[in-house]
Design an enzyme around this catalytic site. Structure first.
Site, mmCIF file in Angstrom:
data_model
loop_
_atom_site.group_PDB
_atom_site.id
_atom_site.type_symbol
_atom_site.label_atom_id
_atom_site.label_comp_id
_atom_site.label_asym_id
_atom_site.label_seq_id
_atom_site.Cartn_x
_atom_site.Cartn_y
_atom_site.Cartn_z
ATOM 1 N N ASP A 1 23.210 34.883 27.083
ATOM 2 C CA ASP A 1 22.580 35.922 27.905
ATOM 3 C C ASP A 1 21.350 35.442 28.657
ATOM 4 O O ASP A 1 20.754 34.421 28.336
ATOM 5 C CB ASP A 1 22.123 37.071 27.003
ATOM 6 C CG ASP A 1 20.901 36.674 26.167
ATOM 7 O OD1 ASP A 1 20.988 35.669 25.449
ATOM 8 O OD2 ASP A 1 19.852 37.358 26.265
ATOM 9 N N ASP B 1 19.087 23.174 22.519
ATOM 10 C CA ASP B 1 18.110 22.926 23.583
ATOM 11 C C ASP B 1 17.002 22.039 22.995
ATOM 12 O O ASP B 1 17.147 20.824 22.916
ATOM 13 C CB ASP B 1 17.618 24.305 24.045
ATOM 14 C CG ASP B 1 16.701 24.271 25.248
ATOM 15 O OD1 ASP B 1 16.984 23.513 26.181
ATOM 16 O OD2 ASP B 1 15.719 25.010 25.255
ATOM 17 N N VAL C 1 21.360 28.441 31.512
ATOM 18 C CA VAL C 1 22.743 28.879 31.689
ATOM 19 C C VAL C 1 22.989 30.233 31.039
ATOM 20 O O VAL C 1 22.275 30.643 30.121
ATOM 21 C CB VAL C 1 23.745 27.839 31.143
ATOM 22 C CG1 VAL C 1 23.664 26.550 31.936
ATOM 23 C CG2 VAL C 1 23.533 27.580 29.655
ATOM 24 N N ARG D 1 26.405 38.146 29.159
ATOM 25 C CA ARG D 1 27.149 37.564 28.038
ATOM 26 C C ARG D 1 28.657 37.652 28.263
ATOM 27 O O ARG D 1 29.422 36.883 27.708
ATOM 28 C CB ARG D 1 26.834 38.315 26.736
ATOM 29 C CG ARG D 1 25.438 38.106 26.195
ATOM 30 C CD ARG D 1 25.376 38.648 24.759
ATOM 31 N NE ARG D 1 24.018 38.854 24.305
ATOM 32 C CZ ARG D 1 23.253 37.916 23.731
ATOM 33 N NH1 ARG D 1 23.734 36.714 23.551
ATOM 34 N NH2 ARG D 1 22.040 38.190 23.334
HETATM 35 P P1 5GP Z 1 16.560 25.516 20.617
HETATM 36 O O1 5GP Z 1 15.981 26.018 19.333
HETATM 37 O O2 5GP Z 1 17.531 24.388 20.461
HETATM 38 O O3 5GP Z 1 15.514 25.231 21.644
HETATM 39 O O4 5GP Z 1 17.297 26.716 21.258
HETATM 40 C C1 5GP Z 1 18.492 27.105 20.944
HETATM 41 C C2 5GP Z 1 18.704 28.521 21.421
HETATM 42 O O5 5GP Z 1 18.003 28.779 22.632
HETATM 43 C C3 5GP Z 1 20.139 28.714 21.712
HETATM 44 O O6 5GP Z 1 20.801 29.232 20.604
HETATM 45 C C4 5GP Z 1 20.101 29.719 22.830
HETATM 46 O O7 5GP Z 1 20.105 31.005 22.280
HETATM 47 C C5 5GP Z 1 18.808 29.498 23.511
HETATM 48 N N1 5GP Z 1 18.999 28.733 24.757
HETATM 49 C C6 5GP Z 1 18.833 27.410 24.969
HETATM 50 N N2 5GP Z 1 19.114 27.061 26.222
HETATM 51 C C7 5GP Z 1 19.489 28.197 26.828
HETATM 52 C C8 5GP Z 1 19.947 28.493 28.152
HETATM 53 O O8 5GP Z 1 20.074 27.643 29.038
HETATM 54 N N3 5GP Z 1 20.258 29.798 28.397
HETATM 55 C C9 5GP Z 1 20.131 30.772 27.449
HETATM 56 N N4 5GP Z 1 20.443 31.996 27.807
HETATM 57 N N5 5GP Z 1 19.729 30.524 26.206
HETATM 58 C C10 5GP Z 1 19.414 29.256 25.902
#
Ligand code: 5GP
Ligand code: MG
Length: 181
Positions: free
Chosen positions: A161, A105, A155, A167
């Site tokens: 989750d 993300d 999502v 999940r």
């Molecule tokens: P980042 O550090 O890249 O912002 O986030 C990564 C983590 O955020 C992912 O491993 C995931 O756990 C969570 N995450 C990012 N987007 C989503 C999403 O759309 N839904 C959910 N449930 N978790 C997300």
């Protein structure tokens, strides 16, 4: 306060996920065809379904390990500050490593984990993420292999989750909030 009610609209079917995993595993098997034993590292908890399907498509000697990093808590926003909650059991010095993530993300989590693992001098370190939201990126990071680029939607399913629910859905769906009652 009542919980917001939401519905889940299917975004990527179980069949599409399986087909994409098959093609990605061909790439991974080609990349690591000469490996002694690949260490497949799952990022807990969201990657547990993905890693289970992935390793069963890999025709390679592998070992499975897990690492857990904090990020979201129970909310929908990344905390941006990444902490390691559970570290690997095995040393990875001189070894081939594939890090498996559910979704990239902002990029903070996976880039932090990659930086950390690189300090341990693996021979090769590659990353795979089932999903990527490139429009949300805050750090310059792209996984080596990506299942699907998706738009900026929250999502769930296939291991991922919302406040520890959903999940166990076999597909990836997007969360849509609806009026209560
Ligand atoms: P980042 O550090 O890249 O912002 O986030 C990564 C983590 O955020 C992912 O491993 C995931 O756990 C969570 N995450 C990012 N987007 C989503 C999403 O759309 N839904 C959910 N449930 N978790 C997300
Ligand atoms: Mg995650």
């Amino acid at each position: 306060m009542t919980k917001p009610a939401y519905v889940i609209d299917e975004m990527i079917s179980a069949k599409a996920i399986a087909a994409r995993i098959e093609t990605m595993c061909r790439d991974i098997s080609a990349e690591f065809c000469d490996t002694d034993k690949l260490v497949v590292v799952g990022l807990l908890r969201g990657s547990f379904v993905f890693i289970a399907d992935l390793v069963r498509e890999l025709d390679l000697p592998i070992e499975v390990d897990f690492i857990e990093a904090s990020s979201y808590g129970d909310g929908m926003e990344s905390s941006r500050e990444v902490r390691i909650l559970k570290d690997l059991r095995s040393g990875i010095e001189g070894r081939d490593v594939l890090v498996v993530e559910d979704i990239v993300d902002t990029g903070h989590t996976l880039s932090h984990v990659v930086q950390l693992l690189k300090t341990r001098d693996p021979a090769r370190l590659k990353t795979i993420a089932l999903l990527d939201k490139p429009s949300r990126r805050e750090v310059d990071f792209r996984a080596d292999l990506i299942g699907f680029d998706i738009p900026d939607e929250f999502v769930v399913g296939y291991g991922i989750d919302y406040a520890q629910r959903n999940r166990n859905l076999p597909f990836i769906g997007k969360v849509r909030f609806v009026e209560d009652g």
